[in-house]
Structure formats: structure tokens, C-alpha cells
Design an enzyme around this catalytic site. Sequence first.
Site, short mmCIF file in Angstrom:
data_model
loop_
_atom_site.label_atom_id
_atom_site.label_comp_id
_atom_site.label_asym_id
_atom_site.label_seq_id
_atom_site.Cartn_x
_atom_site.Cartn_y
_atom_site.Cartn_z
N LYS A 138 81.37 36.64 6.62
CA LYS A 138 81.28 38.00 7.42
C LYS A 138 80.20 39.41 7.61
CE LYS A 138 82.91 41.74 4.44
NZ LYS A 138 83.29 42.06 3.60
N THR A 139 79.43 38.92 5.77
CA THR A 139 78.73 40.33 6.32
C THR A 139 76.67 40.14 7.18
OG1 THR A 139 78.54 40.37 3.96
CG2 THR A 139 76.52 40.72 4.47
N ASP B 211 84.16 48.43 7.05
CA ASP B 211 84.40 46.89 6.41
C ASP B 211 85.74 47.13 5.78
OD1 ASP B 211 83.64 44.68 5.45
OD2 ASP B 211 81.99 45.45 4.47
N GLU B 212 85.64 45.26 4.91
CA GLU B 212 87.11 45.72 4.30
C GLU B 212 88.20 46.94 4.67
OE1 GLU B 212 86.97 43.57 2.11
OE2 GLU B 212 85.36 42.67 1.06
N GLN C 287 93.78 39.82 2.17
CA GLN C 287 92.52 39.86 0.76
C GLN C 287 93.02 41.22 0.56
OE1 GLN C 287 88.66 37.85 -0.02
NE2 GLN C 287 88.63 37.65 1.74
N ARG D 270 87.02 32.13 -5.08
CA ARG D 270 86.20 33.11 -5.53
C ARG D 270 85.29 31.51 -5.85
NH1 ARG D 270 84.82 36.31 -2.92
NH2 ARG D 270 87.42 35.65 -2.21
#
Length: 671
Positions: A32-33, A222-223, A253, A603
Site C-alpha cells: 500500500k505505502t 490513508d487507513e 482491518q 502480521r
Amino acid sequence: MISLDGLNPEQREAAETVEGPVLILAGAGSGKTRTVTYRIAHMLQNLRIPGKQILAVSFTNKAAAEMKERVSHLVDSRTRKGITLSTFHSLGIRILREDIHHLGYNNLFTIYDQADQMSIVREGLKNYRSNKNYDRGIIMSKIGLLKNQGISAEEFPKSKYYDPENNYDGATEYVYHFYQEKLQFYNALDFDDILFMVVKLFKNFPEVAKKYSERFKYIMIDEYQDTNSLQFSLIQALTSTHQNICVVGDDDQAIYGFRGADISNILNFEKQYSNTKVIKLEQNYRSVFPILDLANNVIKESKGRKEKTMRTTQMEGPLPQLWAAGDSDHEAAIVTEEIIKLQSNSVMLSDIAILYRSNTQVPPFEDQLRISQVPYNIIGGQKFYEKKEIKDIIAYLTLIQNSRDELALRRVLNVPNRGIGSVTLNKNLTLAAEQKRHLYQVLCDEQDHEGIKSFIEIIKKYQRVFNEKPLLAAITDLVEELNYYDFIEKSYDQAKLAQRKKDDVKNFMLAADRFQDRYGEDATLKNFVERLLLADSQDNQAPGEGFKKNEVTLMTLHASKGLEYDYVFLIGMEEEILPHKKTIQDNTDIDEERRLCYVGVTRARKKLWMTYAKERKIYGKMAPRFKSRFVIELPHLYKELDRTNFGDMSEDEVKDFKKSFFGNLMDSLKE
């Protein structure tokens, strides 16, 4: 030109789609980043969009800093000049510094932390004059909730959050009014006020909202799944003159509903913005297939989600394991044993994480790791900027920058000791109230008390010094003028503890030094204090310490989002832990707990262990425990071992384990 050839087809499409509303559904570990930073670089370099027209917003300082760093590696400083890459709250501060005067505040306002907030609530409850003892934390939490829903003190009694039969709501109504009046008198805001005031500003002065919407013609959030109703209102105002809004997030998430995050913002984005282009990033670059397969099957049971299935090219890898432990002590022992085994196979401890639903699960693991001499770090301990000595220095800096800040003044008026006791303070507080002046103004008139006179002289002197000297030099001079290191030595009997406290102050200096290096002429006292007060939950370690020491990381599932480790132990996979007991008892939506489980599983890069105990001590008595529904549904996707009878360990391994565990335990008890 910036080449986009290194992006996969979906990432490239996301980077190239600039005009109009865009929803990027970015699954766990999907790059994503990388996608967002290449999108920004493409806009700046290839499309020649001026940096000042681009706004990218994230939730944490860490995420914003990473975004800035990555963009700086792709685009030179001249091309990216003027771009705004910040958190929601940093953006809010920037807007308020420019336009808060419309709301009757001075632009040199202070931001209060939790301790400062509690002081005002305590004072408000004293004035409320009730025989009932109210919990300040509950009232402060309710005020924070109201602000995050955009509800003012005046609107509270008419809102759905007000119950006239509830004594706490009556007290909260009074305290909320008192609290806001005090904040304005001190020219201060609390953390929740930042966005609350921006939305109020935009609502009451539409021309101000229009100014920022025309300034930022291309907006990225973002998010997005973590946004609340207040942030949604802010985003709507910023897009009032255009529809160039790109939001990035993953509804799978969305785990912050308890903080007020509203998952419907991402689920309903296409309804809010017509002609939205939806792009799904489903290629996972983090986890091996067995871990990802388990994650996909956990989350697909979630209701009302955007359909997507994560895939990977890393097909080889061990099956996740589910271990049954006898009790919480045994659970900690077998996890520690496995960590020691990994370490003996040259695995770095910094590549290992222990994740849990609740902090109450931590003590047995701390005990066992300490006994076994395994270095560890608990994310979420006392924040560096909440330590007493650091708060003292920050209070001085705050007061020098804003002399109206009464709470900062009262904190350091007698630090170090100047012989200014509570009687003297109360006398001047009464005088300030009678004259309707600020406490600092009253103290400036004091001629008879040498301690007060010397204090005021220091504040006035350093109001000049910070305008004349660089930030670090001015702070260094202030600490020396206060003889603060001597004050620390006199305050602590233990030399080691005193040295640690002095080292904290020195680490604070390092933070000022780095801030000065990074921001140059903009490294002013005002900007530095502002940055400190906006330190978020991920700014936990002391400045100057590296984030990655060679130690095992322990943290809650909520804190783990956005991070990744080669080896992950997801402990307490039981009913009433994950999903949490309160969720089950209240019969509320279980999906957020399922998403939390999904976050924990994803994770892990190389190997995942899950554990549950057959019994735990609850209210002093051992009680049977049962596997979480999240794993009961999927037994074919992991290997289950009953470690209470040492599972598939060889006889030699059993002997080694008993010798290691019980030997270390006995040695520890002897000490």
C-alpha cells in the site's frame, strides 16, 4: 519521468488514476505505502501537478514520516516543494494556526495532554457541588466521545448520547461547559479539540472551508477504514469544490470501532462520491501461503465486507500451529522455550513478536522471559513524553511560548524548589479570579516574594532567548539555568535512577537537535512544542533510541496493525479472550473481533503459532477454557498440538525443556 514499471498491474492503475474519486482497497501486505508514494511521485514528476495542491493524510506520525521519506527518495526537493504529507491532527493544527481567530482564540494556543485535562475536570467537579463521587476518567472519556462525534457542550443535552436519568450525564453536561470555558480562557485546546474546532470552523465559516478545498486540489487519505464521523466531515469540507479524493484502506482491518472509527465510511464511499473507481490490491508480499490461506478463511466469515481474496507467490512454508497449554504459566513457558530455540538457530529476537488481546495476558510472559534472560520490549508502556522530568521541561517550554497556560505555570512554579507553597499559590489564584486576569499577569506584579520574582525573570528572559538563539542552544541554556540536573540528583536516592532520569533529559535534547536539523529555520519553539504535544501512540521509545533493538516485541493486537514480523505468537486464542468476553456478553457485533484476529494472523511473514490454555485463573479460581470460534471453524488450515503432554516432543526434548524451565525458575526463586 518516474517509471511505474516496478508496480504490479493493480498498483499501477491506482498510481495512474488521479482525477475523480478513487477507492483503493489495499489488503494486508499488499504494498500500500509503495503504491501511494509512487502515485504522489507520478503526480509531481510526470503530471507536473504543483506540490502545494497535493495533500496526503495518515493517522500516525510514523506513517507520515515513512511516506515523506519514500517520496523524498523518488522526487527531488524542488519538485516536491509545498506538498503536505501529515497526520489528521497536524493538518488540523496547521489550519487552526492560520484561522482559529474566527473562533475567538489566539493562534499561539497550547495543546493540553491528559494530565492537564484531568486537572480541569477535577476543578469542574469541585464546582459542581454534588455529594456523589464521580470518576473523572469516565467524564473525560465521555467529553472526548462527544467531541469526536462533533457534539458541543450546548448540543449534548439534545443528542442521542444524553440520558436525563443518568447522573453521570448531568455531571458531564456541567463539566463539559466548565471545561471548554477554561480551555478558551487559557487559550488552550485538548487533542480531541483539534479536529472538532476545524470542523466547527468550516461549518460556521464556509468561506474558510472553500479556501482550503481550493488550495488542496488533490487529496489522499490513508487507513480510511479508521476514520470517524468528525474526520469524514473534515474530508467532505476539503472536497467541497472538487472530487479529486483518493482513499486507501482495508475494511478487513477496521479494528478501532471502540475509539469511534466508523467502518461505514469505507463501505459506503461509493455512495458518498458518485462515479468512484474501485481498485483492489490483492497481491500479498508479506506472508507465505499457509498463513495467508488461514487469514483469508478467517476473514471470509465476516459480514458486510468488500469482497477480496489475498494471494501470494510464496507458496512454500510451514502450516500455522495451534498449541494447547495447561494454563497461563505453561503457555508462557512453551512460547519462551520456542523463542530460545529460534534464537539458537540464529533468528534475531527483533524478528519475533508476541501478540495478545489484553494487557492482562502479559505478566506470565514477562516473568518467563525475564527468568530465561530473553530480552524483550513491551510496546505501550509509559510514553517517553509522559515521564515527569520530560513533562517538566515541556511545561517550561509551553509557558515560555504561551504565558496564559495556567496548568503549565502551576506545574513548574516551584520546580526546582523556590519556596512557593500552596498558600502563596492559592492567594495569587484568588487574586487572579477577583481581577479576572491570568495567573501569570498577577505573578508579574509580585514584588515581595523572591521565588516568584526569580521565576518570572527566567520566563521573561527565555522568551527573548528563544527568539535569539537556535532551539537546542536555548533549551540547553534553560536546563542549566534551572540547575535541573542537580534538582534530579536531590530528588532520587538511588544514583542509577537519578542517572536514568538525567539521560532522559539528554535524550530530549537529542530530539530537539534532530528537529533542528530537519526543519532548519522552521525549528522554532512554537513548532517544537506543537510536535511534542502531537506525539502519538507509536512515539513510545525515547528519542535517540533505535526502534529495533535485538529483543522480542510484546504488544496488543491493536498496536500491531501496520507492523510485520518473521515469527509471530498469537496467544490466548480462546473464547472470552478473542473474541473478548464483553463482546460475547453484550451480544454486539463479533466482526470487529474477527478482524482483530485477521490483523494478528497477517502480521506473520514466515511462521505463526497460536496458543490457548485449557484452564486459567479467574477471580482466584481455576476455570476451564475453550478454543476460539475463529480457529474451531478452520481445523484443516493449521496443525494442532497438545503441549500439556508435551505433544510431539521427543524424550530428550522433554528432558531439556523441564531442566531449562524448572531449573531457571528455581534459580530465580533462590535469588
